[in-house]
Write a protein that holds these residues in place. Sequence first.
Motif, PDB file in Angstrom:
ATOM      1  N   ASN A   1      -3.669  -2.373  -2.597  1.00 31.81           N
ATOM      2  CA  ASN A   1      -2.162  -2.494  -1.813  1.00 31.81           C
ATOM      3  C   ASN A   1      -1.551  -1.041  -1.431  1.00 31.81           C
ATOM      4  O   ASN A   1      -1.854  -0.235  -2.760  1.00 31.81           O
ATOM      5  CB  ASN A   1      -1.480  -3.456  -2.602  1.00 31.81           C
TER       6      ASN A   1
ATOM      7  N   ALA B   1      -1.381  -2.736   7.541  1.00 29.03           N
ATOM      8  CA  ALA B   1      -1.555  -3.259   5.959  1.00 29.03           C
ATOM      9  C   ALA B   1      -0.245  -3.697   5.726  1.00 29.03           C
ATOM     10  O   ALA B   1       0.583  -2.704   5.947  1.00 29.03           O
ATOM     11  CB  ALA B   1      -1.330  -1.500   5.121  1.00 29.03           C
TER      12      ALA B   1
ATOM     13  N   GLU C   1      -5.992   3.265   8.385  1.00 35.09           N
ATOM     14  CA  GLU C   1      -5.784   2.823   6.955  1.00 35.09           C
ATOM     15  C   GLU C   1      -4.818   1.728   6.585  1.00 35.09           C
ATOM     16  O   GLU C   1      -4.300   1.101   5.601  1.00 35.09           O
ATOM     17  CB  GLU C   1      -5.991   3.424   6.507  1.00 35.09           C
TER      18      GLU C   1
END
Length: 594
Positions: free
Chosen positions: A372, A468, A464
């Motif tokens: 996470n 997310a 990235e």
Amino acid sequence: MEKNRNYFVAIGLSVLILIAWQFLYVNPKIERERIAAEAQHQLTQQSQPAGTPAVSGQAQPAQAAVPGAVETRDQAISKSARVTIDTPALSGSINLTGARFDDLKLKEYHETVDDQSPLITLFSPADTPEGYFTEIGYIGSEATGSVPGPTTVWTVKSGDKLTTETPVVLTFTNEKGVVFERKISIDEHFMFQVVDTIDNQSGAPVSLSSYGRVTRFNKPTTPSVYVLHEGFIGVIGEHGLNEVAYGKVEDEAPIQPGKATSGWLGITDKYWAAAIVPPQATPYESKFAHFPDGRPRYQADYKQDAVTIAAGEAVELKTLVFAGAKQVPLVDGYEMTYSIPQFDLLIDWGWFYFITKPMFKLMDFFFRYFGNFGVAILLTTIVVKALFFPLASKQYASMANMKKVQPKMEELKKKHGDDRMALQQGMMALYKEEKINPIAGCWPILLQIPVFFALYKVIYVTIEMRHAPFFGWIQDLSAPDPTSLFNLFGLLPYDVPHALMIGIWPLIMGITMFLQMRMNPTPPDPTQAMLFTWMPVVFTFMLASFPAGLVIYWAWNNTLSITQQAVIMKRHGVKVELFSNLKGLFSRKPKPAE
């Protein structure tokens, strides 16, 4: 104290200028550019396309025949013979006319957080409104005969589908007997390898130059921001990094960095890029240009010096083409594997490169362990706090000492009464005697600024962080908190204007900042006291439009700072009077009778 007051006034004015800039200039500019982009898109759909753009250099490759109108993507793809591309990361096809990479979608990325939303489309044929492609070809002469260019129709020698296991081999033989064989292979991600073998069976020496280009007919529809470069990019040998904005080549002559024998060039978006690595042995000239004739287009290209091939001999040229997502480990790996100079600069790490990239590496380490990125941000913040602990400890110790001398300060106020000059001189003498920094309470915030910008850069530019999730309603750490106080966080059935999108996490950040500042003694100067009171409110509104990951970092950092400060003050025997300060803030003491 007069100097200190000026510091606070400067901080307050700077914040007000930033807010005014955001609401009076940036937001209207974004709206204007959005409307202009939509209008341009509609105009492009109705416009007549120009011929395929030419590469830089004295000699130009042949122009491709184009239809009478801009076509849909499916129409453009279906009209030409193609070789399918099918890998774990990419889908699309290679156009056998020109051996052009002009049909490419990214299988791992969607347009929104919904996995059912369309895949990201990177390349599209030139005849479409979103035309964007990469092409490798040659420039010859009458003695050379026709050479591969935009109109050349290649023949498939082997391989009917390009996969990670099966390369594709194409051939073209011209009227002079010069045979061109092109082997295209791809890894499991985004790097194509193009190996051209030129076999001169003409019976006489031939001389030709190779070229490569990345061409697109449109720009990103989202407005550019100062923290991120989008447009032309390349590392051109000893000339180093070149970042050229679209607007620069629109308004000026083409940018030509100079001749080099190493490097790469292309076009970059926020998360995606297309780049060509020319054959590194032969010198080449590069150019970043805008062509306004016909359909306007942007082009990054190179042209190598001519290579002479004797009769009966063959030469081999290897070119790399990157087309895909700018994943940090992947880009770094390509730099090492293929010895591409400074290929990691394809990702815009900015001026704080020495902070930004290590910070990403640390967050990526935590992400791979915990899965996470929000948790990774929290853990990275703890590491950063630990690194800054010695300096922060000194500052908090100074603040604790300032708390100890509060009784002496009260005596000075009684002694000098309304004589502000004498009061300030007395306070400065007291600070000097007790070795106290009167603005120590601001240092923890000021120390965060470089780290803040570095983290902002990491969250904003690295793919990235895109889509997310954290926990709860935060499904995209790179986007602002989607909730708003002004519709009770979605309970009331109406949309809130952008300026009033004050979400839950910005409010948490503002509250923690307010509590952190209330850990310190209230400044005696009314102006300073007012700034201390309103600064958290200003920052709450200002950071509400920032990525949620950045706001979560700031709120968590404030919480750690409050805990750290409380512990240090207790160690110095100073009472933590947070609740007393809060009580004093909201209570009104009666004015003494004259």
